[in-house]
Design a protein around this motif. Structure first.
Motif, PDB file in Angstrom:
ATOM      1  N   MET A  12       0.940  -1.434  -0.099  1.00 42.17           N
ATOM      2  CA  MET A  12      -0.031  -0.031   0.005  1.00 42.17           C
ATOM      3  C   MET A  12       0.802   1.222  -0.108  1.00 42.17           C
ATOM      4  O   MET A  12       0.475   2.495  -0.368  1.00 42.17           O
ATOM      5  N   ASN A  13       2.255   1.209   0.442  1.00 40.23           N
ATOM      6  CA  ASN A  13       2.972   2.446   0.599  1.00 40.23           C
ATOM      7  C   ASN A  13       3.732   2.738  -0.693  1.00 40.23           C
ATOM      8  O   ASN A  13       4.152   2.078  -1.288  1.00 40.23           O
ATOM      9  N   PHE A  14       3.687   4.112  -1.197  1.00 41.93           N
ATOM     10  CA  PHE A  14       4.341   4.648  -2.107  1.00 41.93           C
ATOM     11  C   PHE A  14       5.682   4.997  -1.526  1.00 41.93           C
ATOM     12  O   PHE A  14       5.819   5.176  -0.350  1.00 41.93           O
ATOM     13  N   ARG A  15       6.670   4.908  -2.355  1.00 42.14           N
ATOM     14  CA  ARG A  15       8.234   5.640  -1.999  1.00 42.14           C
ATOM     15  C   ARG A  15       8.180   6.730  -2.760  1.00 42.14           C
ATOM     16  O   ARG A  15       7.910   6.784  -3.980  1.00 42.14           O
ATOM     17  N   ILE A  16       8.579   7.881  -2.309  1.00 45.29           N
ATOM     18  CA  ILE A  16       8.566   9.059  -2.818  1.00 45.29           C
ATOM     19  C   ILE A  16      10.286   8.922  -3.819  1.00 45.29           C
ATOM     20  O   ILE A  16      11.160   8.672  -3.035  1.00 45.29           O
ATOM     21  N   PRO A  17       9.934   8.792  -5.020  1.00 45.33           N
ATOM     22  CA  PRO A  17      11.594   9.016  -5.992  1.00 45.33           C
ATOM     23  C   PRO A  17      12.387   9.926  -5.432  1.00 45.33           C
ATOM     24  O   PRO A  17      12.071  11.133  -5.625  1.00 45.33           O
ATOM     25  N   ILE A  18      13.765   9.600  -5.452  1.00 48.35           N
ATOM     26  CA  ILE A  18      14.765  10.632  -5.240  1.00 48.35           C
ATOM     27  C   ILE A  18      15.859  10.743  -6.270  1.00 48.35           C
ATOM     28  O   ILE A  18      16.378   9.883  -6.740  1.00 48.35           O
ATOM     29  N   LEU A  19      16.001  11.675  -6.981  1.00 50.72           N
ATOM     30  CA  LEU A  19      16.941  11.948  -8.096  1.00 50.72           C
ATOM     31  C   LEU A  19      17.913  12.758  -7.864  1.00 50.72           C
ATOM     32  O   LEU A  19      17.888  13.549  -6.964  1.00 50.72           O
ATOM     33  N   LYS A  20      19.067  12.180  -8.642  1.00 52.07           N
ATOM     34  CA  LYS A  20      20.228  12.996  -8.207  1.00 52.07           C
ATOM     35  C   LYS A  20      20.562  13.710  -9.654  1.00 52.07           C
ATOM     36  O   LYS A  20      20.862  13.176 -10.674  1.00 52.07           O
ATOM     37  N   LEU A  21      21.137  15.109  -9.224  1.00 55.95           N
ATOM     38  CA  LEU A  21      21.609  15.636 -10.492  1.00 55.95           C
ATOM     39  C   LEU A  21      22.829  16.420 -10.090  1.00 55.95           C
ATOM     40  O   LEU A  21      22.798  17.310  -9.162  1.00 55.95           O
ATOM     41  N   ARG A  22      24.032  16.088 -10.579  1.00 55.43           N
ATOM     42  CA  ARG A  22      25.494  16.441 -10.118  1.00 55.43           C
ATOM     43  C   ARG A  22      25.340  16.481  -8.503  1.00 55.43           C
ATOM     44  O   ARG A  22      24.905  15.408  -7.894  1.00 55.43           O
ATOM     45  N   ASP A  23      25.352  17.471  -7.615  1.00 55.73           N
ATOM     46  CA  ASP A  23      25.530  17.112  -6.300  1.00 55.73           C
ATOM     47  C   ASP A  23      24.522  17.771  -5.631  1.00 55.73           C
ATOM     48  O   ASP A  23      24.529  17.914  -4.430  1.00 55.73           O
ATOM     49  N   THR A  24      23.300  17.479  -6.242  1.00 54.01           N
ATOM     50  CA  THR A  24      22.017  18.034  -5.809  1.00 54.01           C
ATOM     51  C   THR A  24      21.083  16.832  -5.750  1.00 54.01           C
ATOM     52  O   THR A  24      21.041  16.224  -7.058  1.00 54.01           O
ATOM     53  N   LEU A  25      20.443  16.462  -4.919  1.00 58.42           N
ATOM     54  CA  LEU A  25      18.999  15.592  -5.070  1.00 58.42           C
ATOM     55  C   LEU A  25      17.784  16.494  -5.146  1.00 58.42           C
ATOM     56  O   LEU A  25      17.727  17.380  -4.715  1.00 58.42           O
ATOM     57  N   ILE A  26      16.975  15.626  -6.117  1.00 58.38           N
ATOM     58  CA  ILE A  26      15.757  16.275  -6.246  1.00 58.38           C
ATOM     59  C   ILE A  26      14.419  15.598  -6.152  1.00 58.38           C
ATOM     60  O   ILE A  26      14.643  14.280  -6.468  1.00 58.38           O
ATOM     61  N   VAL A  27      13.611  16.095  -5.291  1.00 59.26           N
ATOM     62  CA  VAL A  27      12.534  15.315  -4.841  1.00 59.26           C
ATOM     63  C   VAL A  27      11.318  16.026  -5.096  1.00 59.26           C
ATOM     64  O   VAL A  27      11.118  17.430  -4.884  1.00 59.26           O
ATOM     65  N   SER A  28      10.465  15.380  -5.999  1.00 61.15           N
ATOM     66  CA  SER A  28       9.158  15.961  -6.502  1.00 61.15           C
ATOM     67  C   SER A  28       7.882  15.255  -6.004  1.00 61.15           C
ATOM     68  O   SER A  28       7.769  14.104  -6.324  1.00 61.15           O
ATOM     69  N   ILE A  29       7.193  15.829  -4.951  1.00 60.97           N
ATOM     70  CA  ILE A  29       6.187  15.013  -4.200  1.00 60.97           C
ATOM     71  C   ILE A  29       4.833  15.137  -4.986  1.00 60.97           C
ATOM     72  O   ILE A  29       4.366  16.141  -5.217  1.00 60.97           O
ATOM     73  N   GLN A  30       4.374  14.048  -5.406  1.00 63.19           N
ATOM     74  CA  GLN A  30       3.613  14.114  -6.498  1.00 63.19           C
ATOM     75  C   GLN A  30       1.974  13.563  -5.937  1.00 63.19           C
ATOM     76  O   GLN A  30       1.057  13.662  -6.615  1.00 63.19           O
ATOM     77  N   TRP A  31       1.984  12.827  -4.586  1.00 64.98           N
ATOM     78  CA  TRP A  31       0.752  12.393  -4.385  1.00 64.98           C
ATOM     79  C   TRP A  31       0.480  13.013  -2.947  1.00 64.98           C
ATOM     80  O   TRP A  31       1.277  13.878  -2.238  1.00 64.98           O
ATOM     81  N   GLU A  32      -0.866  12.695  -2.518  1.00 63.19           N
ATOM     82  CA  GLU A  32      -1.140  13.305  -1.173  1.00 63.19           C
ATOM     83  C   GLU A  32      -0.362  12.494  -0.287  1.00 63.19           C
ATOM     84  O   GLU A  32      -0.155  10.974  -0.224  1.00 63.19           O
TER      85      GLU A  32
END
Ligand SMILES: Nc1ncnc2c1ncn2[C@@H]1O[C@H](COP(=O)(O)OP(=O)(O)OP(=O)(O)O)[C@@H](O)[C@H]1O
Ligand SMILES: [Mg+2]
Lengths: 120, 286, 133
Positions: free
Chosen positions: A1-21
């Protein structure tokens, strides 16, 4: 039932985009995943994009605040982007100011701000 | 009961008949009385033909209550009340008009021998039955029109006073005008934030030149607005602080230290441009 | 006029269900996005308090109509331990669980009307209303 929020890496930065409630479990899981990823990659910045989030209650606000403090302990700066007007207003009325948080209008602006911050 | 109902109907018919037959005379007398009203000059200043037309309409309205079905009368009354409101007649003036009209008719019918010692009581009652509902519905129609006007004005005021104006790329201004109450503060906050996101403003200047009083409540709303602006990712600056406002702010112990504030909009704009790495320069003419 | 629906709060997931119900009703009633966020957030706070402090309870959403004005009423009811000092919990920052303590005073600010009834040892009943302007 649990989603995991994907964490992307771009050079030395992590990018997280929260798309669900966010439910409580997902929020806590996210906190754990992000810290692990910071440790693995030794990234110096994090951008958390909340454009699709339509409300934040005091619990999620606390998790976010904690994530920011914990990341900074691990040497990474966090920028929160895309907070919607309705979300900003409810946060303020709840009495949650997220005082020391860097914010930006959107992901792109956030990456720019982070870059400036890291160069300084 | 039967007999009484029949009697009432007969009296109503007599009244209506008298009004129809002596229409011009009644109106002339009534206009005289209205012109002598000292406290209201609506009739003195009205052009003659407009006055005649309105008087005719008024007489028709009075008559229709005796003749027509309740519903037809209601529609007519509404139209009339709206017209009268637009003409700027006061409510007292209209109630006077109703009273005078019934006075003229009553006296006229007395003079014509239609109302006598014997039927005086009955007619008196019938006149009341005729006039009181007209007065009541006039008052109701008035307050309805009035309420609508007030709520429209309120909306107009709200719309007027809270829009975000983009002045340069990334820089917007919101001029605040008038007294700020809780309801307006909410609206200002919503317009401010939606404007920031829509215009992609990185700096917004809240201009309070037009706000007469800054008390703790207003200051609190401004601080909240600035906090919310920070959350969506922009910076907020307070401009247009007049000397007396600066005095009250400090006297009240309101802390605006976290804020950038300037006295004039112009200085604010310069600061905003500096924050976004730009400035205004003069160009030499060659 | 009133029209009601409710969600039993037993697990964390029921918090999500309660606020989704509230958001749908708010949307249906014609509340704007900001008020929708306020209402959803208030429900989330009250539902989580039930889950955390009372173990179980119920969130009820009612549609109101008074003098031609529409509104939404949130009732959060439980048979938990109750709140010993109401004045304390209405202060910003008071929490017995390490939370931000923003929940109850926050809900009061987010909504138009707010009422707590609580009896220690018997439970808590919180009602919050928002009117459609
Ligand atoms: N339904 C309830 N039953 C019993 N006690 C409650 C209930 N709701 C709240 N409380 C008590 O009131 C306190 C304040 O609640 P409030 O929601 O304001 O803050 P919090 O839950 O501690 O933190 P936050 O909501 O900011 O995460 C709680 O710590 C708890 O002790
Ligand atoms: Mg809580």
């Amino acid at each position: 039932m649990n989603f995991r929020i994907p964490i992307l890496k771009l050079r030395d930065t992590l990018i997280v985009s929260i798309q669900w409630e966010l439910d409580d479990q997902t929020a806590i899981q996210f906190q754990e995943d992000l810290l692990n990823k910071l440790h693995e990659t030794s990234a110096r910045g994090v951008v958390i994009d909340l454009t699709s989030v339509d409300f934040i209650d005091s619990f999620i606000a606390k998790v976010l605040g904690d994530v920011i403090s914990m990341s900074s302990l691990m040497g990474a700066r966090v920028v929160i982007t895309g907070i919607q007007p309705a979300v900003a207003i409810t946060l303020i009325e709840l009495g949650i100011r997220l005082e020391d948080v860097m914010t930006a209008l959107d992901l792109e602006n956030g990456l720019d701000k982070l870059q400036l911050e890291l160069e300084a | 009961m039967e007999i009484q109902g029949g009697l009432r109907q007969k009296m109503n018919k007599q009244m209506a008949g008298y009004i129809q037959e002596n229409n011009t005379e009644i109106i002339t007398k009534w206009q005289e009385l209205m012109k002598n009203e000292k406290n209201d000059r609506s009739f003195q200043v009205m052009p003659t033909d407009l006055m005649n037309q309105t008087s005719k309409e008024f007489a028709d309205l009075m008559l229709s209550n005796l003749l027509e079905s309740h519903q037809a009368y209601e529609t007519r009354l509404n139209d009339f009340a709206e017209k009268v409101v637009r003409l700027g007649w006061s409510m007292t003036f209209v109630t006077k008009a109703i009273d005078h009209f019934s006075e003229v008719v009553f006296e006229g019918m007395e003079d014509a021998g239609l109302i006598t010692q014997e039927n005086f009581r009955g007619f008196f009652k019938e006149f009341n039955n005729w006039i009181i509902p007209i007065r009541d519905s006039t008052v109701a129609a008035y307050s309805k029109t009035w309420e609508r006007t007030v709520s429209l004005q309120k909306i107009a005021l709200q719309e007027l006073s809270a829009s975000l104006i983009p002045v340069f790329e990334k820089v917007s201004v919101m001029p605040l005008v008038g007294t700020i109450d809780t309801e307006r503060a909410r609206l200002i906050m919503e317009n401010l934030l939606e404007g920031v996101v829509k215009h992609r403003a990185e700096v917004v200047l809240l201009d309070i030149t037009g706000v007469p009083v800054v008390d703790t409540m207003v200051a609190h709303h401004i601080i909240q607005a600035a906090d919310a602006v920070r959350l969506v990712g922009a910076k907020c600056m307070l401009v247009g602080i007049r000397p007396e406002i600066a005095q009250t702010i400090v006297t009240l112990g309101i802390n605006l230290n976290e804020f950038t504030t300037t006295s004039t909009l112009q200085r604010g704009v310069e600061q905003a441009l500096a924050w976004t790495n730009r400035k205004i320069v003069e160009v030499d003419e060659q | 006029m009133s029209n009601q629906s409710s969600v039993e709060i037993l697990t964390e997931w029921d918090i999500v269900a309660a606020r989704q119900l509230g958001r749908n009703v708010a949307k249906e009633l014609g509340f704007g996005t900001v008020d929708q966020a306020r209402i959803t957030t208030a429900i989330s706070e009250l539902a989580r308090n039930i889950y955390l402090y009372a173990g179980q309870g119920r969130i009820e959403i009612q549609q109101l109509m008074e003098n031609g004005i529409k509104g939404i009423l949130i009732i959060a009811a439980d048979q938990g331990p109750g709140i010993p000092d109401i004045r304390k919990v209405m202060e910003d920052g008071f929490s017995t669980s390490g939370g931000l303590g923003a929940g109850l005073p926050g809900v009061k600010r987010l909504m138009d009307e707010f009422k707590i009834e609580t009896i220690p040892g018997e439970g808590t009943d919180i009602r919050a209303t928002k009117w459609l302007r």
